[in-house]
Design an enzyme around this catalytic site. Structure first.
Site, PDB file in Angstrom:
ATOM      1  N   ARG A   1     -13.414  -3.001  17.261  1.00 39.63           N
ATOM      2  CA  ARG A   1     -12.489  -2.802  16.128  1.00 39.63           C
ATOM      3  C   ARG A   1     -11.056  -2.713  16.613  1.00 39.63           C
ATOM      4  O   ARG A   1     -10.797  -2.172  17.681  1.00 39.63           O
ATOM      5  CB  ARG A   1     -12.734  -1.438  15.450  1.00 39.63           C
ATOM      6  CG  ARG A   1     -13.972  -1.280  14.712  1.00 39.63           C
ATOM      7  CD  ARG A   1     -14.201   0.223  14.430  1.00 39.63           C
ATOM      8  NE  ARG A   1     -15.623   0.472  14.560  1.00 39.63           N
ATOM      9  CZ  ARG A   1     -16.414   0.782  13.529  1.00 39.63           C
ATOM     10  NH1 ARG A   1     -15.908   0.961  12.340  1.00 39.63           N
ATOM     11  NH2 ARG A   1     -17.693   0.931  13.706  1.00 39.63           N
TER      12      ARG A   1
ATOM     13  N   LYS B   1      -7.667   5.199  14.998  1.00 42.00           N
ATOM     14  CA  LYS B   1      -9.139   5.230  15.116  1.00 42.00           C
ATOM     15  C   LYS B   1      -9.567   5.772  16.467  1.00 42.00           C
ATOM     16  O   LYS B   1     -10.459   6.615  16.555  1.00 42.00           O
ATOM     17  CB  LYS B   1      -9.682   3.809  14.959  1.00 42.00           C
ATOM     18  CG  LYS B   1     -10.216   3.511  13.582  1.00 42.00           C
ATOM     19  CD  LYS B   1     -10.780   2.091  13.530  1.00 42.00           C
ATOM     20  CE  LYS B   1     -10.497   1.486  12.171  1.00 42.00           C
ATOM     21  NZ  LYS B   1     -10.157   0.072  12.246  1.00 42.00           N
TER      22      LYS B   1
ATOM     23  N   ARG C   1     -10.173  10.118   9.612  1.00 39.07           N
ATOM     24  CA  ARG C   1      -8.732   9.897   9.426  1.00 39.07           C
ATOM     25  C   ARG C   1      -8.292  10.640   8.160  1.00 39.07           C
ATOM     26  O   ARG C   1      -9.153  11.009   7.339  1.00 39.07           O
ATOM     27  CB  ARG C   1      -8.414   8.411   9.287  1.00 39.07           C
ATOM     28  CG  ARG C   1      -9.147   7.769   8.132  1.00 39.07           C
ATOM     29  CD  ARG C   1      -8.832   6.288   8.052  1.00 39.07           C
ATOM     30  NE  ARG C   1      -9.722   5.653   7.068  1.00 39.07           N
ATOM     31  CZ  ARG C   1      -9.704   4.362   6.782  1.00 39.07           C
ATOM     32  NH1 ARG C   1      -8.871   3.564   7.400  1.00 39.07           N
ATOM     33  NH2 ARG C   1     -10.523   3.853   5.893  1.00 39.07           N
TER      34      ARG C   1
ATOM     35  N   TYR D   1      25.102  15.359  -5.490  1.00 42.13           N
ATOM     36  CA  TYR D   1      23.928  15.150  -6.341  1.00 42.13           C
ATOM     37  C   TYR D   1      23.548  13.688  -6.396  1.00 42.13           C
ATOM     38  O   TYR D   1      24.356  12.809  -6.065  1.00 42.13           O
ATOM     39  CB  TYR D   1      24.209  15.642  -7.774  1.00 42.13           C
ATOM     40  CG  TYR D   1      25.263  14.828  -8.477  1.00 42.13           C
ATOM     41  CD1 TYR D   1      24.908  13.669  -9.189  1.00 42.13           C
ATOM     42  CD2 TYR D   1      26.602  15.169  -8.414  1.00 42.13           C
ATOM     43  CE1 TYR D   1      25.876  12.891  -9.804  1.00 42.13           C
ATOM     44  CE2 TYR D   1      27.575  14.404  -9.024  1.00 42.13           C
ATOM     45  CZ  TYR D   1      27.209  13.268  -9.720  1.00 42.13           C
ATOM     46  OH  TYR D   1      28.154  12.486 -10.315  1.00 42.13           O
TER      47      TYR D   1
ATOM     48  N   HIS E   1     -11.290  -1.905  -1.641  1.00 45.61           N
ATOM     49  CA  HIS E   1      -9.880  -2.174  -1.341  1.00 45.61           C
ATOM     50  C   HIS E   1      -8.996  -1.971  -2.566  1.00 45.61           C
ATOM     51  O   HIS E   1      -7.954  -1.318  -2.510  1.00 45.61           O
ATOM     52  CB  HIS E   1      -9.740  -3.613  -0.821  1.00 45.61           C
ATOM     53  CG  HIS E   1      -8.323  -4.012  -0.529  1.00 45.61           C
ATOM     54  ND1 HIS E   1      -7.555  -4.704  -1.426  1.00 45.61           N
ATOM     55  CD2 HIS E   1      -7.541  -3.777   0.552  1.00 45.61           C
ATOM     56  CE1 HIS E   1      -6.353  -4.903  -0.904  1.00 45.61           C
ATOM     57  NE2 HIS E   1      -6.324  -4.357   0.305  1.00 45.61           N
TER      58      HIS E   1
ATOM     59  N   GLY F   1      -4.860  -6.062   7.070  1.00 45.51           N
ATOM     60  CA  GLY F   1      -4.485  -7.337   7.651  1.00 45.51           C
ATOM     61  C   GLY F   1      -4.822  -7.423   9.119  1.00 45.51           C
ATOM     62  O   GLY F   1      -4.768  -8.489   9.717  1.00 45.51           O
TER      63      GLY F   1
ATOM     64  N   CYS G   1      25.211   7.600  -9.557  1.00 44.73           N
ATOM     65  CA  CYS G   1      24.525   7.473 -10.836  1.00 44.73           C
ATOM     66  C   CYS G   1      23.931   6.085 -11.034  1.00 44.73           C
ATOM     67  O   CYS G   1      23.413   5.764 -12.078  1.00 44.73           O
ATOM     68  CB  CYS G   1      25.463   7.815 -11.994  1.00 44.73           C
ATOM     69  SG  CYS G   1      26.810   6.637 -12.187  1.00 44.73           S
TER      70      CYS G   1
ATOM     71  N   SER H   1      31.842   9.186  -8.870  1.00 42.54           N
ATOM     72  CA  SER H   1      30.421   8.941  -9.072  1.00 42.54           C
ATOM     73  C   SER H   1      30.155   7.493  -8.691  1.00 42.54           C
ATOM     74  O   SER H   1      30.742   6.579  -9.275  1.00 42.54           O
ATOM     75  CB  SER H   1      30.044   9.177 -10.536  1.00 42.54           C
ATOM     76  OG  SER H   1      28.708   8.766 -10.742  1.00 42.54           O
TER      77      SER H   1
ATOM     78  N   MET I   1      -7.589  -6.997  12.335  1.00 45.25           N
ATOM     79  CA  MET I   1      -8.879  -7.673  12.445  1.00 45.25           C
ATOM     80  C   MET I   1     -10.025  -6.845  11.885  1.00 45.25           C
ATOM     81  O   MET I   1     -10.079  -5.638  12.017  1.00 45.25           O
ATOM     82  CB  MET I   1      -9.148  -8.009  13.917  1.00 45.25           C
ATOM     83  CG  MET I   1     -10.097  -9.154  14.085  1.00 45.25           C
ATOM     84  SD  MET I   1     -10.515  -9.397  15.807  1.00 45.25           S
ATOM     85  CE  MET I   1     -11.742  -8.121  16.032  1.00 45.25           C
TER      86      MET I   1
END
Lengths: 897, 897
Positions: free
Chosen positions: B100, B30, B344, B864, B460, B109, B844, B776, B111
């Site tokens: 803020r 911020k 933002r 892979y 929210h 969470g 896998c 594998s 303030m």
């Protein structure tokens, strides 16, 4: 030099007097032995040894003898001819030889000895004239044809015996000695025809062809199936090769001043220092072995041939001193003349091994360290247990896994309750079950032995039997148990409830009736030997024990600590199980704590007893480990119980209780309980259980301290796989321990540590060592998780097949898997000690009592191995062996140990 | 400098025009944003930022502000006073500020914002005079007391609401706007009394005391439970600290030429390039977020305040260009004057993320690599989320805002805790709440969808749902929720706790019961993005597929091979199970082979289909793995079946068959089937099963080759723990494969390899690589054995507790345990490649579809990852992210990739 290059100047052949003990690898055991005797001036029939290198060269060249080997054999033969005055192939005075294999170590499956080689129709005449005994000569000839025909030329030996039987029938004669010279001539002719028919080849008359044929046959036998299997089984290398021994024949069958025999320089059963052996007059070696005539005890030779006996005694003493070990000798007497044919270290019973080793230290023949080496750790185990008298010839009615050693006699019973009742009343009983469970413990503890028809070496029955020191045969599928009729059938025999049977847990056999036993004991000799072992070993030996009585026994057998005290066994005892079940059935933490309060004084008394028995020594107590449902009855059993309830008030109440237990059992049931809610996971979900246990431990230690008894409790948190598990549990329990100390104003010297029993714990041992004050390898579970194998299932369902097919060389639950599990241990030790250099590390899995595994633990630098109680003496010796092996093979290097 | 040493000369405070984007770590997101806007000349109310370093120093000193911080705050205040002409605490022309929190990244969470700080009875008079609006001033004052009282002083916010409700009742007024200045004065007095009663402290009147109290509260909130949990969950470090932003208040509630709003520079749902946002006239920021009044769409601002709209449009374009990303802006209009409060990067739906990233490449704002980084792999998953089948005619019972696209079915639950618990246990749940708060995050993360009755597209619930890729319908006021009764009513239907509902987040509707779903579309945009990913990634992406249809889908989604084809699924299909059961019930190998002969053509057809679908690409076929009893019915079921049989001939026969199955089921039952007779152990005990499978594979490949189709079958032998297991099985099967080739005269390009899924295999990978042509990693089983945890039991019985207590940070069955399991993988790769440098190695297990785990696999250098089919697109992007991360954070370094 490449293996296949010609070796023109290589020495392939050694005359006996050119060899010696130091050339054992080159000449083989037999070759080295006769060479050593020859050089010591003993009367050994002259001969030579073809080296093991020649054997390897033979195979390298695609089964062709090295170019110059034959020449060297001819030269050696010439030397023997000079020495004996006889000539190989000479019709007048023929030299006859024996041909034997002889590898570095004695090895079943190698070639049998060929005798009388060099005989043919011409030399036979010479032998007849020289011995003036035609029957002997003809008998020798047919023996040679028979031996060579079967061993070298591959004709089935039974076909030769059939021909002899035919002639006996034709002649109306019963025994070989009844056959005359003429009879043997007819037999030999038929032998030669048989060989022609079977092989399409003529029997060789040329003595040199005979000799080289025999030499090749010895070489070939190195890769014979039985020999290869034997080496595979015993993990012996295939690139040793075998030597070939060619030796002048001497004859023990030239009349009553001739003979042959075997001799031990000490009694191989007791170890007593006296000549011990047997001989036959007028006989060849094979007659002694064949067991057709009963040989005489060696003592009687003193009367019959006193001069020979005196020389034999002299040679025996000399050879024993020379080799520094009890010897097993072969000899032949030809016309009153003694010849020594073989010497080697003699096999002996465990008791003899101990006594001979100690006696030889007294006699200053060997030093104390060598005495230790002379006894195998597993021999100690046999020494401690009752064994079946070797003279007893009882036939087994079933065979199974030899799960716990020793032998016992008792009445067969088929339920644990009966075993417990009869056992307590003084009856000797043997519990026979399809398999056992923790519910059967009370009955097992009162039995003389255990037999099961299912389960493997790590089944419940096997583990408990070893723990109790009882003989056990498990997983014997020959035994068909009928629990309803209370009997079992095996190989056609029925054993009913109460019938006497004998169990041999060492051999893994069950006999009907009572066999004679030899009592095992911790003898004074054994005590002396183990004291030497204690001086030498670096590893401490602890024991796994769950009760004060077990702890006391362990201590008597030399345990220096308790490496594993399993608290769950305490809860299974009568009178406690109902409380434990009440705790498990509790609806809330509060209810649970109320029951735990009742268990607390009981647990505290348990720990008081064990800690007291082990005063001044460490005692590792493992907090509750098994899944809770193990303490409840099985759902099926419970449902059966329900069926028997009536309408009475008491039964209705009981019905409710049972139904509650069924519901809870179902709730607690798991797909894979081995990997489920157990170990520290229990301690995290129900912290109050562990808190009670730790409170009980510390309270017991406090009380003992007040009595003036110093204790060393070590609290072990099981099944940790992630450091956070240990952190959470340890923090809570340390608080509990501190509270007790604060409340009582008494400080206790205790530790918190963990069992290393899942791979992730080993991999993250550095993290875990930040909190743990000790590691104890639980190699049973570690083996299960590293392999991904449940021992409950594996031993019955596929491990047997694995051993048969050679997929696994050994049962990894008995002998530690050094490559896999051992690597995890190595990782854990390195990472743990990097963080905490003085971390106390030991092993408490069953491998702690296995000599090979103990040797590995020594090499890992563990502080201790903790074995089952009755393996403690074994472990003491095995640990000493490991220290000796590390210090080097030379005794003199050990002065500093 | 030691952390705790005084930092006399340290700069703790930055005025907005002194900061900037490059100082994000120091000033927080911020702070950096407002600084950047200030420097760009945009109208930002003056203010300053206290650095994150100050926050850390505060904690280092045991919660004490650095000595010189206060002085620097006073200086900064003075600068703002100069800029605004207002004075902090001045009764005439008071400066009011907002305070803020602002960490490096946005973090729920932390303030909440405190507004109107600086008000007290004196300055209140100044505000009233200056604004000439007593009601506004009194309303502002009570808002400040309410905010400060709850946020800084910790009084329950509901207590303030209750006081307001009481006054409304007393006054007979329904809504807040109806309350007069006098009413608010009475309310504020009660607020101050409440605070005194609850805290024992006076509400502070000194503006400086207010300010420093608020600053400390922001600092303290860094270690608030919600913030700590969030950081733990997202694996964010705790040593970042938070900055504090102090900014001059502007008021959006000064009448109809005032207002406040939020704005996205592009449509966050579709990604379309247009302004997207909401605003409220005559309102403060919290009114928009609280969702009490329904805001207007941003477009309408063009009519109501055209000048403001024009400026907003200009700033939006400028900020987006400046940051090179779509922005989420907050603004306030005070008396027709526009102020920018925050900028933002905007959260966006997965579809929008893809579209914006691609559009910005077109616009040359970012490069291709940056475009990849702009989309999180898990967002792709959301993009492919289910949609309601258009043919389904389920009638909505409620309509709301279509806040996050996709559709889901699940059980309605009414608390986040329940959602979390059930969701973790595998239940599909939908969280239904009046509105959500950061406290609900844990439950939202475990839900299939979110429904709220209040709040808008920027509430929210909406933001979090989009972030998690969950369907969400928000602000549906048709839904009347009764939290006590745990149910809701909508259009006459009652949905109780646990009832199934369907949520269509795309349409914004809720249906009772289960609607038919179709998989989300693989859009053209997504295809374009993944093509870029394919250029960048080094890891190949394969899929786990068991049928030709699945294989075809996998290929469409970009799979470059099949990493795991589970042959057992084939046997479970209708019509085959009876054959499989017949095979299991066979009494002898011969009988078994006879049934296998019948299964052979069926298996061959299966493999024909899959190999054909994957022509030219590798297909790893795992031979039969699960314990055989899995193919039989459970004993309890079978016993129940028995009860229904009658006396007919057919029933008698059926009875015999069932009883045979019961007997065999009991025989096959295992204590721990996970560790029992399965995998290659089956292949060793019943070699004929694997032989049939290999024959089927090679025959299928031969047939396809004749059709001109080239295939690459790779035969995988599961659960190998010891090289000898693989040796025995491989030798036998290679013979089978060779036989088929010889018989058909056709050569097939095939491989034999093994699944690495027990620790011992990893530890002895060097031995195993001597035989295996590929590895594998089966990380599901490897996780189970490394931890010693059975997934079946653990997730229900104790893992939940482990997550709650923070013992395990993540579910190791979802996110690969890098420390433990990862170490085993690293060992296996090193040892395997040391023996066979070109060994093909992949994974896998389910982790093959998890982005974090994929990143780890990339770092291990695997060839892979094989994921579940619908995770293939996710894996393609995750693999590209891993490659980008390795190449470095700077785009320009990527030119060479």
């Amino acid at each position: 030099m490449p293996a296949n290059a010609p070796r023109r100047d290589h020495k392939w052949v050694y005359l006996f007097h050119k060899g010696g003990e130091s050339m054992r690898n080159l000449l083989g055991g037999k070759g080295a032995g006769v060479a050593e005797m020859t050089r010591a001036g003993m009367p050994v029939p002259p001969g030579f040894t073809i080296t093991t290198e020649a054997c390897l060269a033979y195979f390298d060249a695609g089964k062709a003898r090295p170019d110059d080997l034959d020449d060297q054999v001819y030269s050696a033969l010439a030397e023997i001819e000079s020495a004996t005055g006889k000539v190989f192939g000479d019709p007048e005075n023929p030299l006859l030889v024996s041909v034997r294999s002889g590898a570095r170590v004695s090895m079943p499956g190698m070639m049998d000895t060929i005798l009388n080689l060099g005989l043919n129709p011409e030399t036979l005449r010479g032998l007849t004239e020289r011995t003036n005994d035609e029957r002997f000569a003809q008998d020798s000839y047919r023996r040679f044809i028979q031996g060579y025909g079967s061993i070298v030329m591959g004709v089935d030996s039974r076909a030769f015996e059939e021909i002899i039987d035919e002639h006996k029938r034709r002649l109306g004669k019963d025994n070989d000695p009844d056959l005359s010279a003429e009879d043997w001539i007819a037999v030999a002719a038929d032998f030669i025809d048989l060989i022609r028919t079977e092989t399409g080849a003529e029997f060789p008359n040329d003595p040199h062809a005979q000799l080289f044929g025999a030499i090749d046959a010895v070489f070939d036998s190195w890769y014979g199936k039985r020999a290869v299997d034997y080496r595979d089984f015993h993990n012996l290398p295939h690139d040793w090769g075998t030597a070939v021994n060619v030796q002048t024949m001497v004859f023990g069958n030239l009349g009553m001043s001739s003979g042959t025999g075997v001799l031990f320089t000490r009694d191989p059963n007791t170890g007593e220092k006296r000549l011990f052996g047997e001989y036959l007059l007028n006989a060849q070696g094979e007659d002694v072995v064949a067991g057709i005539r009963t040989p005489s005890k060696i003592d009687t030779l003193q009367q019959s041939l006193p001069d020979v006996y005196a020389k034999l005694d002299e040679y025996a003493i000399g050879l024993e001193r020379h080799y520094g070990d009890m010897q097993d000798l072969e000899f032949t007497i030809e016309d009153g003349e003694l010849y020594m044919l073989q010497t080697r270290a003699g096999k002996r019973s465990p008791a003899a091994a101990v006594r001979i080793a100690l006696d030889m230290v007294e006699e200053e023949t060997i030093d104390r360290f060598e005495a230790l080496r002379r006894v195998e750790p597993n021999q100690i185990d046999a020494l401690l247990h009752d064994q079946i008298d070797p003279a007893d010839e009882a036939e087994p009615i079933a065979r199974g896994l030899n799960a716990s050693p020793g032998a016992a006699v008792g009445r067969a019973v088929f339920t644990a309750d009966e075993a417990a009742a009869l056992g307590r009343s003084g009856e000797r009983v043997i519990l026979v079950r399809p398999e056992t469970s923790p519910d059967d413990f009370h009955g097992m503890a009162q039995s003389q032995a255990i037999v099961t028809s299912r389960g493997g070496a790590t089944s419940h029955a096997a583990i408990v039997a070893r723990q109790l020191g009882l003989p056990a045969v498990v997983g014997s599928d020959e035994i068909k148990i009928d629990l309803d009729a209370k009997c079992f059938r095996a190989r056609g025999t029925t054993v009913a409830d109460g019938d006497i049977i004998t169990v041999d847990g060492t051999a893994g056999t069950v006999m009907a009736g009572e066999a004679r036993l030899v009592r095992g004991a911790f003898t004074e000799d054994l005590g002396r030997l183990l004291e030497i072992a204690d001086d030498v070993r670096r590893l401490e030996v602890w024991a796994n024990a769950d009760t004060p009585e077990e702890a006391a026994t362990a201590r008597e057998l030399g345990a220096e600590g308790i490496g594993l005290c399993r608290t769950e066994h305490m809860f299974r005892e009568a009178g406690r199980l109902p409380l434990m079940q009440e705790m498990i059935l509790a609806h809330s933490e509060e209810e649970r704590r109320a029951v735990l309060d009742k268990l607390l004084p009981i647990q505290s008394a348990d720990f008081h007893g064990i800690l007291k028995a082990m005063r001044d020594l460490p005692v590792i107590i493992r907090l509750l480990d098994p899944p809770l449902h193990e303490f409840l009855q099985g759902v099926e059993d419970l449902q059966e119980d329900l069926a028997y309830l009536g309408p009475s008030e008491a039964d209705v109440a009981r019905g409710v209780a049972i139904r509650r237990m069924i519901v809870r059992s179902r709730e607690l049931a798991e797909a894979n309980p081995m990997l489920g809610l157990r170990g520290c996971r229990l301690g995290i979900v129900y912290p109050e259980i562990y808190e009670m246990q730790v409170q009980a431990i510390i309270e017991a230690a406090v009380e003992l301290k007040r009595e003036g008894i110093y204790t060393k409790p070590e609290i072990m948190i099981p099944l940790v796989g992630h450091i956070n598990e240990l952190k959470v549990v340890e923090a809570d329990l340390r608080q509990t321990a501190e509270n007790v100390q604060r409340a009582t104003g008494t400080e206790i010297d205790y530790k918190f540590g963990t069992m290393m029993e899942v791979p992730r714990a080993c991999i993250t041992a550095d993290e875990i060592a930040e909190v743990a004050e000790f590691f104890s390898f639980g190699t049973n579970d570690l083996t299960q998780t590293a392999f991904g194998i449940s021992r409950d299932d594996a031993e019955v369902k596929f491990l047997l097949k694995y051993f048969e097919d050679g997929i696994l060389p050994e049962n990894p639950f008995q002998v530690l898997d050094v490559t896999g599990v051992g690597d995890l241990m190595r990782t854990a030790i390195a990472k743990g000690r990097a963080v905490k250099p003085d971390l106390e590390i030991g092993i408490c899995g069953e491998h702690g009592g296995d000599p090979d595994s103990i040797s590995f633990c020594h090499s890992l630098g563990l502080k201790y191995v903790s074995s089952s109680i009755y393996r403690v003496p074994v472990a003491r010796l095995a640990a000493a062996h490991a220290a000796l092996a590390e210090a080097g093979t030379e005794t003199r290097n050990l002065a500093a140990v």
